[in-house]
Design an enzyme around this catalytic site. Structure first.
Site, PDB file in Angstrom:
ATOM      1  N   GLU A   1       0.884  -1.179   0.000  1.00 49.28           N
ATOM      2  CA  GLU A   1       0.000   0.000   0.000  1.00 49.28           C
ATOM      3  C   GLU A   1       0.904   1.206   0.000  1.00 49.28           C
ATOM      4  O   GLU A   1       1.606   1.469   0.970  1.00 49.28           O
ATOM      5  CB  GLU A   1      -0.917  -0.041   1.229  1.00 49.28           C
TER       6      GLU A   1
ATOM      7  N   CYS B   1      -3.053   8.294   4.101  1.00 52.19           N
ATOM      8  CA  CYS B   1      -2.802   7.952   2.698  1.00 52.19           C
ATOM      9  C   CYS B   1      -3.967   8.345   1.805  1.00 52.19           C
ATOM     10  O   CYS B   1      -3.787   8.817   0.701  1.00 52.19           O
ATOM     11  CB  CYS B   1      -2.503   6.465   2.561  1.00 52.19           C
TER      12      CYS B   1
END
Length: 469
Positions: free
Chosen positions: A240, A274
């Site tokens: 990720e 994020c």
């Protein structure tokens, strides 16, 4: 959630075998953590492999242990949350929410069962699919959500029957170490091991021949290095790698109605998320109103130490990341942008940066094209919806995006055009435990979350039996 570029946190008073941990609200070291050497990983991974033999064999015992682990996390929240705030910087309410999410994820994965599935293929055999664990998993976690991201990796891996070696960021090792101690009362020895240390510890863990799955959250550059290291042993990887999420505002948007939600979608955890909103595209006729509404919230939001109940936004987590935020903001202003709010570091101890709304920034300024990962939000005007969609998609990242407006059918049609893995309408960065979380383009490889996260830690095993004569 992207790891900042820059050095790991060395301090002048580091002792051999330990490294200092800094409180970002003061900029001063307040504790230390063990600096494990890469050569120590052989024994750690060996213990994880030995523990795997029994752990994988009894799914009922695993479920019971994970539920007990969740209860233990809840019981330790009063100790875990303040320590998390002390080393990470986020407001205490957010730390408590992170601890609660950690316990909830353990319960969620304890309740999943892959079962055995028949395969109907028209042949005169009985074919059945089962799922088997793959072995020791390496989990490498960044500093923005140390506990939540750790549990996103170890909860599905443990539920699948694997063991885990977890390495937190050297900026935030302490709450993770405490979490490991809490879980040790519920999990068998060797099933979950926490190792803390500076590089090259993470690189060695990712490439260790005893690791069968590497799950990493951090920058795209580091993710590529992790993937290269794991490739040497053909270990599975889940990466990720951050995002540069765009929020597209439609011409019919009610600015005053959505301004609070939009602001906090960008500034929660000091913008160190994020999938935070990192760019806003507003129709030209509403542009000034949008900038003004967001700037008002930036100017009036309380910024301070996370342990202060009045604080809504804490400090940037570490000095290298603060320097990056300062650099991107200064470059945007030099490029012709203006700070409608903030635009500067706060004159106080610690790593505090004023919540910043940038207007009139060129579309090619790095604060727009890169992931700033801090309390800075550029707002850009557009003349046509096609132009807005092109701009939103004009990035190497593809984590999330959102569309905001009154006509939700139109918003949904625009969301379908966004090149990202998750899109929201009239909200942003909200995920349930049951949904997949993935990235398009440079935002990652593999899928976390929900049953997909569980299957990412399993391999299929098929048995064929002929029909009885």
């Amino acid at each position: 959630m992207t790891l900042a570029a820059g050095p790991t946190p060395y301090a002048p008073d580091d002792r051999n075998g330990y490294f200092a941990v800094v409180d970002p609200s003061t900029g001063e070291a307040f504790d230390e953590a063990p600096d494990r050497r890469p050569q120590e990983l052989d024994a750690v991974v060996g213990r994880a492999h030995a523990a795997w033999q029994d752990w994988r064999a009894d799914p009922v015992a695993r479920r019971t242990a994970l539920l007990a682990a969740a209860d233990a996390v809840d019981a330790a929240a009063a100790a875990l949350a303040p320590l998390l705030t002390r080393e990470q910087g986020k407001p205490l309410t957010e730390s408590h929410a992170e601890v609660a999410r950690t316990a909830a994820r353990l319960r969620y994965y304890a309740g999943l069962d892959t079962g055995t599935q028949p395969i109907e293929d028209g042949r005169p055999v009985h074919s059945r699919l089962r799922w088997r664990p793959i072995g020791p998993v390496a989990a490498i976690v960044p500093w923005n959500f140390p506990l939540q991201l750790a549990s996103a990796k170890f909860a599905p891996a443990l539920a699948a029957g694997n063991t885990v070696v977890l390495k937190p960021s050297p900026f935030t090792p302490l709450a993770t170490r405490m979490l490991g101690s809490v879980l040790a009362g519920a999990l068998p020895e060797g099933v979950l091991t926490i190792v803390t240390g500076r590089e090259p510890l993470g690189a060695r863990l990712a490439s260790h021949p005893g690791i069968r799955h590497v799950t990493f959250t951090g920058s795209a550059a580091t993710g590529r290095a992790v993937a290269a290291g794991a490739a040497a042993t053909l270990a599975r990887v889940t990466l990720e790698l951050g995002g540069n999420d765009a929020a597209v505002l439609l011409d019919d948007v009610d600015v005053d109605k959505i301004a609070d939600r939009l602001f906090w979608a960008a500034f929660r955890n000091c913008g160190q998320v994020c999938m935070a909103v990192k760019r806003v595209y507003a129709p030209a006729r509403l542009y000034a109103h949008v900038v003004e509404a967001l700037a008002h919230r930036a100017d009036t939001t309380a910024v301070g130490p996370g342990l202060d109940p009045a604080s809504r936004v804490g400090p940037v987590n570490n000095a290298p990341q603060l320097a990056r935020v300062e650099h991107l903001t200064a470059r945007a202003l030099a490029d012709g942008g203006r700070a409608a709010a903030g635009g500067h570091r706060l004159d106080r101890p610690g790593y505090f940066f004023a919540p910043t709304i940038l207007a009139d920034v060129p579309a090619d300024s790095p604060v727009v094209t890169e992931e700033q990962f801090g309390p800075v939000l550029p707002v850009l005007p557009y003349d046509s919806l096609d132009e807005a969609v092109r701009a939103a998609n004009d990035t190497g990242f593809g984590l999330g995006g959102s569309v905001w407006g009154t006509d939700t059918d139109l918003a949904a049609a625009v969301a379908d055009r966004l090149e990202c893995a998750t899109a929201w309408i009239n909200h942003h960065a909200e995920l349930s435990l049951a949904q997949p979380f993935a990235g398009a383009k440079d935002s990652g490889v593999g899928v976390a979350g929900g049953p997909w996260g569980l299957h990412g830690n399993l391999r299929p095993f098929v048995v064929h039996r002929p029909e009885e004569a």
